[in-house]
Design an enzyme around this catalytic site. Structure first.
Site, short mmCIF file in Angstrom:
data_model
loop_
_atom_site.label_atom_id
_atom_site.label_comp_id
_atom_site.label_asym_id
_atom_site.label_seq_id
_atom_site.Cartn_x
_atom_site.Cartn_y
_atom_site.Cartn_z
N GLY A 50 41.11 78.81 28.94
CA GLY A 50 39.94 79.68 28.73
C GLY A 50 39.58 80.53 29.93
O GLY A 50 38.49 81.07 30.00
N LYS B 55 34.84 93.46 39.15
CA LYS B 55 33.96 92.59 39.93
C LYS B 55 33.74 93.16 41.33
O LYS B 55 32.63 93.10 41.87
CB LYS B 55 34.57 91.19 40.01
CG LYS B 55 34.56 90.48 38.67
CD LYS B 55 35.46 89.26 38.69
CE LYS B 55 35.41 88.51 37.37
NZ LYS B 55 36.49 87.51 37.24
N ASP C 170 40.23 93.22 36.06
CA ASP C 170 39.08 92.32 36.00
C ASP C 170 38.48 92.17 37.41
O ASP C 170 37.28 92.33 37.62
CB ASP C 170 39.52 90.96 35.44
CG ASP C 170 38.39 89.94 35.46
OD1 ASP C 170 37.58 89.93 34.53
OD2 ASP C 170 38.32 89.16 36.44
N GLU D 216 41.01 86.79 30.27
CA GLU D 216 40.29 87.70 29.39
C GLU D 216 41.01 87.74 28.04
O GLU D 216 42.17 87.32 27.93
CB GLU D 216 40.28 89.11 30.00
CG GLU D 216 39.49 89.21 31.27
CD GLU D 216 38.04 88.75 31.10
OE1 GLU D 216 37.30 89.33 30.30
OE2 GLU D 216 37.65 87.78 31.78
N GLY E 229 32.19 83.58 38.01
CA GLY E 229 31.89 82.47 37.11
C GLY E 229 30.64 81.73 37.55
O GLY E 229 29.55 82.30 37.62
N ARG F 151 32.31 88.05 15.19
CA ARG F 151 33.09 88.82 14.21
C ARG F 151 33.27 88.04 12.91
O ARG F 151 33.24 88.60 11.83
CB ARG F 151 34.46 89.17 14.81
CG ARG F 151 34.42 90.41 15.67
CD ARG F 151 35.80 90.73 16.21
NE ARG F 151 36.28 89.65 17.05
CZ ARG F 151 36.85 89.81 18.25
NH1 ARG F 151 37.04 91.03 18.72
NH2 ARG F 151 37.26 88.80 18.96
N VAL G 190 30.42 87.98 37.87
CA VAL G 190 31.28 87.91 39.07
C VAL G 190 31.32 86.47 39.56
O VAL G 190 30.28 85.88 39.87
CB VAL G 190 30.74 88.80 40.21
CG1 VAL G 190 31.71 88.78 41.39
CG2 VAL G 190 30.51 90.22 39.75
P1 NDP Z 1 36.02 85.34 23.82
O1 NDP Z 1 37.05 86.33 23.39
O2 NDP Z 1 36.37 83.91 23.86
O3 NDP Z 1 34.73 85.48 22.87
C1 NDP Z 1 34.22 86.71 22.44
C2 NDP Z 1 33.18 86.44 21.36
O4 NDP Z 1 32.55 87.67 21.02
C3 NDP Z 1 33.75 85.86 20.07
O5 NDP Z 1 32.87 84.90 19.56
C4 NDP Z 1 33.82 87.06 19.13
O6 NDP Z 1 33.64 86.71 17.75
C5 NDP Z 1 32.64 87.88 19.61
N1 NDP Z 1 32.82 89.31 19.41
C6 NDP Z 1 33.73 90.12 20.01
N2 NDP Z 1 33.59 91.38 19.56
C7 NDP Z 1 32.56 91.36 18.71
C8 NDP Z 1 31.93 92.35 17.89
N3 NDP Z 1 32.34 93.61 17.93
N4 NDP Z 1 30.89 91.97 17.11
C9 NDP Z 1 30.49 90.68 17.07
N5 NDP Z 1 31.04 89.71 17.83
C10 NDP Z 1 32.06 90.04 18.60
O7 NDP Z 1 35.50 85.83 25.24
P2 NDP Z 1 34.92 84.95 26.45
O8 NDP Z 1 33.89 84.03 25.95
O9 NDP Z 1 36.04 84.42 27.27
O10 NDP Z 1 34.26 86.10 27.37
C11 NDP Z 1 33.05 86.69 26.98
C12 NDP Z 1 32.54 87.56 28.12
O11 NDP Z 1 32.33 86.75 29.27
C13 NDP Z 1 33.51 88.68 28.56
O12 NDP Z 1 32.75 89.78 28.97
C14 NDP Z 1 34.22 88.06 29.75
O13 NDP Z 1 34.71 89.03 30.64
C15 NDP Z 1 33.08 87.28 30.36
N6 NDP Z 1 33.47 86.17 31.20
C16 NDP Z 1 34.38 85.26 30.75
C17 NDP Z 1 34.74 84.19 31.54
C18 NDP Z 1 35.75 83.19 31.11
O14 NDP Z 1 36.13 82.35 31.95
N7 NDP Z 1 36.19 83.18 29.86
C19 NDP Z 1 34.16 84.02 32.88
C20 NDP Z 1 33.19 85.04 33.25
C21 NDP Z 1 32.87 86.06 32.43
P3 NDP Z 1 34.69 85.77 16.96
O15 NDP Z 1 34.55 84.42 17.60
O16 NDP Z 1 34.25 85.77 15.55
O17 NDP Z 1 36.03 86.38 17.19
N1 HSE Z 2 39.26 86.28 33.33
C1 HSE Z 2 38.33 86.02 34.36
C2 HSE Z 2 39.01 85.27 35.48
C3 HSE Z 2 37.17 85.25 33.84
O1 HSE Z 2 40.12 84.76 35.27
O2 HSE Z 2 38.44 85.17 36.56
C4 HSE Z 2 36.06 85.09 34.84
O3 HSE Z 2 35.43 86.30 35.07
#
Ligand code: NDP
Ligand code: HSE
Length: 443
Positions: A200, A218, A214, A203, A147, A58, A145
């Site tokens: 981190g 899964k 969430d 969500e 991690g 973003r 699912v």
């Molecule tokens: P974050 O919120 O940390 O990161 C999201 C990223 O996506 C940011 O860089 C953001 O940009 C970018 N973004 C969001 N919307 C848009 C858009 N419309 N256009 C362009 N860029 C966009 O999320 P996470 O990294 O924690 O999670 C990402 C995915 O991984 C999710 O689906 C989550 O469910 C999944 N996941 C997360 C885990 C975790 O432990 N965190 C574990 C397993 C899965 P900007 O930085 O500029 O805001």
């Molecule tokens: N928010 C999720 C969790 C991230 O706590 O398990 C991993 O999918």
């Protein structure tokens, strides 16, 4: 004597595969770092040189402390999908829109996709899986699912012939962390959730974690892959951890249990050979000796119960940037290798399953009640349980001044009957408050 020769690690031909990365938050940034660390090793082992060509975020102007040229960042997510310099798309932005359209476009263009987005897959997975199969490209989602825990690949490949009876797991790191901290350090719910967010695990909107959505997404993905039938998130009965109190945890320990956030996917019979599944997510009291009881903090574990294989337990870090990036990178390498050889895995045609309504299921329950402390109250309460065919296995009463708190552990009972019991208890004049109701498993 001949010396053993070192493994031939480096290959002559290196194929360049350029990645379009959608999202660079907790997971995306960890992936960029991990790929930079592992790039040479991956090239040596697979003959593939992976590089990040574009990163859609973003706020592309924001400094992220990554070792990539700032010009790689863009706000134009379409360019990170459709650009001619993109061979594989990795989506770690989360949410449904615009991720759904972007991944659909990538697949339409014949580009393999790797995603960690369980919300998207559990809502629109059927359409995306069909698009991937039609295009003959990979759609890989190990990170969605558990991690870092390899679960999807074992279910899709190693266990594809297995008559899976049940999968029960802890698949949300945030809620497992929160409950562990509350039980072991006496942290408040708010304090523990704040820590999970700063580490981190949570969500973007932690409501998805604490309300069970969430884990519900899964569970839907697990059900879909384990049974080859499309199960959307909307079919999963979800209950979060927000109602679990410090008192429940204390009582759980006194009765020999641990409170854990569980997801359960099980075959539940079904007439005429039709597949019938029960899929649900809720906090549960597990006996301290249960294999999932010792899964602490942000760790996840999944116990697969197979008709032929018996029990298989998969365990590891279920949330956090680097563990999740590890699963994404594994998929990315797989997709890149397949792309370079012109092959791809298929999800295959998904069947249908009847989802058994939760009120038809059975469980033992922990029930906490605040009542007036006077003669005949326990008898009145016990009478309500009895008339609804809910049998009490154990109970304990504590004084609260002029009132009392009674906690019950029931024998297995039908959810519908327990619901009717609670409704009637709530109307009793001697019941001041209905407290927590938590399922008890594994007895
Ligand atoms: P974050 O919120 O940390 O990161 C999201 C990223 O996506 C940011 O860089 C953001 O940009 C970018 N973004 C969001 N919307 C848009 C858009 N419309 N256009 C362009 N860029 C966009 O999320 P996470 O990294 O924690 O999670 C990402 C995915 O991984 C999710 O689906 C989550 O469910 C999944 N996941 C997360 C885990 C975790 O432990 N965190 C574990 C397993 C899965 P900007 O930085 O500029 O805001
Ligand atoms: N928010 C999720 C969790 C991230 O706590 O398990 C991993 O999918």
């Amino acid at each position: 004597m001949t010396a053993i020769r070192p493994l031939q690690r480096y290959r002559e031909a290196v194929v360049q595969i350029r990645v379009g990365l959608l999202g660079c938050g907790v997971v995306g940034a960890a992936l960029v770092r991990l790929l930079s660390e592992q790039r040479e090793v991956i090239a040596a082992r697979t003959g593939i040189d992976l590089s990040i060509a574009r990163i859609a975020v973003r706020s592309p102007e924001r400094g992220r402390g990554l070792d990539v040229d700032q010009s790689v960042f863009t706000a134009d997510a379409d360019a990170a999908v459709a650009g001619e310099d993109i061979d594989v798309v990795v989506e770690v932005m989360g949410g449904i829109d615009p991720a759904r359209a972007l991944l659909g476009r990538a697949l339409e263009l014949g580009k393999p996709v790797v995603t960690a987005n369980k919300e998207l897959l559990a809502t629109h997975g059927a359409e995306l899986f069909a698009a991937a199969d039609a295009a003959g490209v990979d759609l890989l989602f190990e990170a969605a699912v558990g991690g870092a825990v390899p679960l999807i690949r074992p279910l899709r490949e190693s266990l594809v012939g297995e008559p899976v009876e049940r999968v029960v797991g802890i698949v949300n790191g945030t809620t497992n962390y929160v409950l562990t901290q509350m039980a072991e350090t006496g942290a408040s719910y708010e304090q523990a959730l704040g820590e999970a967010q700063s580490l981190g695990y949570a969500e973007a909107d932690p409501t998805a974690d604490v309300e069970g959505h969430d884990a519900g997404a899964k569970a839907a993905i697990i059900a879909t892959i384990a049974y080859g039938a499309w199960v959307p998130a909307a079919a999963v009965a979800c209950e979060g951890i927000t109602g679990v109190t410090a008192h429940d945890m204390e009582m759980a320990a006194r009765f020999g249990y641990v409170v854990k956030p569980v997801a359960v996917v099980e075959r539940s019979g079904g007439a005429g050979g039709d597949l019938e599944l029960a899929v649900r997510v809720h906090p549960a009291m597990l006996p301290a000796r249960h294999p999932l009881a010792s899964v602490r903090g942000s760790f996840n574990a999944v116990l697969v119960e197979g008709g032929a294989a018996g029990e298989i337990m998969l365990y590891g870090r279920g949330a956090g940037g680097r563990p999740t990036a590890s699963a994404v990178l594994g998929d990315l390498v797989d997709a890149a290798v397949n792309r370079s050889t012109g092959s791809a895995g298929r999800i295959g045609k998904l069947g249908r399953a009847r989802i058994r309504p939760i009120d038809e299921l059975e469980s033992a329950f922990y029930i906490s009640l605040d009542v007036v402390d006077r003669p005949g109250v326990l008898a009145a309460v016990a009478d309500v349980f009895g008339r609804h065919r809910v049998s009490i296995r154990a109970l304990e009463q504590h004084g609260l001044g002029a009132d009392a708190r009674i906690v019950f552990i029931t024998h297995r009972a039908r959810e519908r009957d327990v619901g009717a019991t609670l409704a009637e208890l709530g109307r009793l004049e001697v019941v001041n408050e209905l407290g927590s109701v938590i399922r008890v498993m594994g007895e």
